[in-house]
Write a protein that holds these residues in place. Structure first.
Motif, PDB file in Angstrom:
ATOM      1  N   LEU A  92       0.825  -1.209   0.000  1.00 51.99           N
ATOM      2  CA  LEU A  92       0.000   0.000   0.000  1.00 51.99           C
ATOM      3  C   LEU A  92       0.861   1.261   0.000  1.00 51.99           C
ATOM      4  O   LEU A  92       0.503   2.256  -0.628  1.00 51.99           O
ATOM      5  N   GLY A  93       1.992   1.225   0.678  1.00 49.87           N
ATOM      6  CA  GLY A  93       2.917   2.365   0.648  1.00 49.87           C
ATOM      7  C   GLY A  93       3.460   2.612  -0.743  1.00 49.87           C
ATOM      8  O   GLY A  93       3.525   3.751  -1.213  1.00 49.87           O
ATOM      9  N   TRP A  94       3.858   1.534  -1.426  1.00 43.84           N
ATOM     10  CA  TRP A  94       4.346   1.673  -2.792  1.00 43.84           C
ATOM     11  C   TRP A  94       3.250   2.229  -3.691  1.00 43.84           C
ATOM     12  O   TRP A  94       3.501   3.121  -4.509  1.00 43.84           O
ATOM     13  N   MET A  95       2.045   1.705  -3.524  1.00 42.85           N
ATOM     14  CA  MET A  95       0.936   2.167  -4.359  1.00 42.85           C
ATOM     15  C   MET A  95       0.639   3.646  -4.096  1.00 42.85           C
ATOM     16  O   MET A  95       0.354   4.396  -5.029  1.00 42.85           O
ATOM     17  N   THR A  96       0.710   4.069  -2.853  1.00 45.21           N
ATOM     18  CA  THR A  96       0.489   5.476  -2.527  1.00 45.21           C
ATOM     19  C   THR A  96       1.548   6.354  -3.195  1.00 45.21           C
ATOM     20  O   THR A  96       1.230   7.405  -3.743  1.00 45.21           O
ATOM     21  N   ASP A  97       2.804   5.916  -3.164  1.00 45.96           N
ATOM     22  CA  ASP A  97       3.897   6.702  -3.747  1.00 45.96           C
ATOM     23  C   ASP A  97       3.853   6.739  -5.265  1.00 45.96           C
ATOM     24  O   ASP A  97       4.168   7.763  -5.877  1.00 45.96           O
ATOM     25  N   HIS A  98       3.475   5.625  -5.894  1.00 40.86           N
ATOM     26  CA  HIS A  98       3.590   5.533  -7.347  1.00 40.86           C
ATOM     27  C   HIS A  98       2.274   5.676  -8.110  1.00 40.86           C
ATOM     28  O   HIS A  98       2.298   5.924  -9.311  1.00 40.86           O
ATOM     29  N   VAL A  99       1.147   5.496  -7.454  1.00 40.41           N
ATOM     30  CA  VAL A  99      -0.137   5.602  -8.144  1.00 40.41           C
ATOM     31  C   VAL A  99      -0.916   6.750  -7.519  1.00 40.41           C
ATOM     32  O   VAL A  99      -0.879   7.861  -8.013  1.00 40.41           O
ATOM     33  N   SER A 100      -1.635   6.471  -6.433  1.00 40.93           N
ATOM     34  CA  SER A 100      -2.344   7.528  -5.712  1.00 40.93           C
ATOM     35  C   SER A 100      -2.849   6.980  -4.383  1.00 40.93           C
ATOM     36  O   SER A 100      -2.999   5.765  -4.208  1.00 40.93           O
ATOM     37  N   LEU A 101      -3.121   7.873  -3.481  1.00 41.29           N
ATOM     38  CA  LEU A 101      -3.654   7.487  -2.181  1.00 41.29           C
ATOM     39  C   LEU A 101      -5.039   6.865  -2.334  1.00 41.29           C
ATOM     40  O   LEU A 101      -5.360   5.870  -1.678  1.00 41.29           O
ATOM     41  N   ASN A 102      -5.857   7.429  -3.224  1.00 38.60           N
ATOM     42  CA  ASN A 102      -7.196   6.871  -3.437  1.00 38.60           C
ATOM     43  C   ASN A 102      -7.142   5.428  -3.928  1.00 38.60           C
ATOM     44  O   ASN A 102      -7.901   4.584  -3.467  1.00 38.60           O
ATOM     45  N   MET A 103      -6.245   5.134  -4.847  1.00 37.50           N
ATOM     46  CA  MET A 103      -6.127   3.764  -5.351  1.00 37.50           C
ATOM     47  C   MET A 103      -5.605   2.829  -4.263  1.00 37.50           C
ATOM     48  O   MET A 103      -6.011   1.670  -4.187  1.00 37.50           O
ATOM     49  N   ALA A 104      -4.713   3.328  -3.416  1.00 40.13           N
ATOM     50  CA  ALA A 104      -4.223   2.520  -2.303  1.00 40.13           C
ATOM     51  C   ALA A 104      -5.366   2.180  -1.352  1.00 40.13           C
ATOM     52  O   ALA A 104      -5.466   1.054  -0.858  1.00 40.13           O
ATOM     53  N   PHE A 105      -6.237   3.157  -1.082  1.00 42.48           N
ATOM     54  CA  PHE A 105      -7.395   2.896  -0.231  1.00 42.48           C
ATOM     55  C   PHE A 105      -8.355   1.904  -0.881  1.00 42.48           C
ATOM     56  O   PHE A 105      -8.907   1.024  -0.211  1.00 42.48           O
ATOM     57  N   ILE A 106      -8.547   2.023  -2.174  1.00 46.12           N
ATOM     58  CA  ILE A 106      -9.422   1.086  -2.880  1.00 46.12           C
ATOM     59  C   ILE A 106      -8.835  -0.325  -2.822  1.00 46.12           C
ATOM     60  O   ILE A 106      -9.548  -1.300  -2.554  1.00 46.12           O
ATOM     61  N   LEU A 107      -7.526  -0.434  -3.038  1.00 36.35           N
ATOM     62  CA  LEU A 107      -6.874  -1.737  -2.952  1.00 36.35           C
ATOM     63  C   LEU A 107      -6.990  -2.301  -1.537  1.00 36.35           C
ATOM     64  O   LEU A 107      -7.319  -3.484  -1.360  1.00 36.35           O
ATOM     65  N   ALA A 108      -6.741  -1.473  -0.532  1.00 39.09           N
ATOM     66  CA  ALA A 108      -6.844  -1.933   0.859  1.00 39.09           C
ATOM     67  C   ALA A 108      -8.266  -2.400   1.163  1.00 39.09           C
ATOM     68  O   ALA A 108      -8.463  -3.462   1.774  1.00 39.09           O
ATOM     69  N   GLY A 109      -9.245  -1.635   0.726  1.00 38.92           N
ATOM     70  CA  GLY A 109     -10.634  -2.030   0.941  1.00 38.92           C
ATOM     71  C   GLY A 109     -10.950  -3.352   0.276  1.00 38.92           C
ATOM     72  O   GLY A 109     -11.621  -4.204   0.844  1.00 38.92           O
ATOM     73  N   GLY A 110     -10.457  -3.539  -0.944  1.00 40.63           N
ATOM     74  CA  GLY A 110     -10.681  -4.794  -1.652  1.00 40.63           C
ATOM     75  C   GLY A 110     -10.022  -5.974  -0.952  1.00 40.63           C
ATOM     76  O   GLY A 110     -10.629  -7.037  -0.804  1.00 40.63           O
ATOM     77  N   ILE A 111      -8.793  -5.776  -0.503  1.00 39.70           N
ATOM     78  CA  ILE A 111      -8.082  -6.848   0.204  1.00 39.70           C
ATOM     79  C   ILE A 111      -8.817  -7.216   1.486  1.00 39.70           C
ATOM     80  O   ILE A 111      -9.040  -8.394   1.777  1.00 39.70           O
ATOM     81  N   TYR A 112      -9.212  -6.209   2.259  1.00 40.50           N
ATOM     82  CA  TYR A 112      -9.887  -6.484   3.534  1.00 40.50           C
ATOM     83  C   TYR A 112     -11.276  -7.083   3.303  1.00 40.50           C
ATOM     84  O   TYR A 112     -11.707  -7.944   4.068  1.00 40.50           O
ATOM     85  N   PHE A 113     -11.959  -6.662   2.252  1.00 42.79           N
ATOM     86  CA  PHE A 113     -13.272  -7.225   1.941  1.00 42.79           C
ATOM     87  C   PHE A 113     -13.149  -8.701   1.573  1.00 42.79           C
ATOM     88  O   PHE A 113     -13.903  -9.543   2.068  1.00 42.79           O
ATOM     89  N   ILE A 114     -12.196  -9.023   0.716  1.00 51.89           N
ATOM     90  CA  ILE A 114     -11.986 -10.416   0.313  1.00 51.89           C
ATOM     91  C   ILE A 114     -11.595 -11.265   1.514  1.00 51.89           C
ATOM     92  O   ILE A 114     -12.090 -12.383   1.691  1.00 51.89           O
ATOM     93  N   ALA A 115     -10.732 -10.729   2.379  1.00 51.54           N
ATOM     94  CA  ALA A 115     -10.337 -11.468   3.582  1.00 51.54           C
ATOM     95  C   ALA A 115     -11.537 -11.700   4.491  1.00 51.54           C
ATOM     96  O   ALA A 115     -11.718 -12.802   5.036  1.00 51.54           O
ATOM     97  N   ALA A 116     -12.370 -10.680   4.664  1.00 50.63           N
ATOM     98  CA  ALA A 116     -13.545 -10.817   5.531  1.00 50.63           C
ATOM     99  C   ALA A 116     -14.523 -11.841   4.976  1.00 50.63           C
ATOM    100  O   ALA A 116     -15.042 -12.685   5.721  1.00 50.63           O
TER     101      ALA A 116
END
Length: 94
Positions: free
Chosen positions: A57-81
């Motif tokens: 998520l840190g790499w994604m924030t640095d190289h893509v955007s904070l919003n995309m990092a949050f979307i990725l984190a949400g997707g990962i946590y949703f799939i895990a849940a």
């Protein structure tokens, strides 16, 4: 910016609720001979997941955007849940 604060609030709210609930289930349904081991393994899994997801998520924030990092984190946590809850829901119906 506001979405990030809301996400962090929800993340810590769910974490704060889930930790005592899961530990309570472990304490109720685990024999005392292996309870400490199960609690330690649970802690290890959480730390390893954070060690893998955090830098991603840190790499994604640095190289893509904070919003995309949050979307990725949400997707990962949703799939895990869903992965964790799905077997419980299937057993409840049967």
């Amino acid at each position: 910016m506001r979405e990030g604060i809301v996400f962090l609030f929800l993340f810590y709210l769910v974490r704060g609720l889930a930790t005592p609930v899961f530990k309570n289930y472990i304490n109720l349904y685990t024999p005392s001979e292996i309870r400490a081991t199960i609690l330690s393994v649970r802690n290890l899994v959480i730390r390893v997941c954070f060690a893998v997801i955090g830098p991603l998520l840190g790499w994604m924030t640095d190289h893509v955007s904070l919003n995309m990092a949050f979307i990725l984190a949400g997707g990962i946590y949703f799939i895990a849940a869903v992965t964790v809850v799905w077997p419980w829901m299937k057993n409840r119906d049967g």
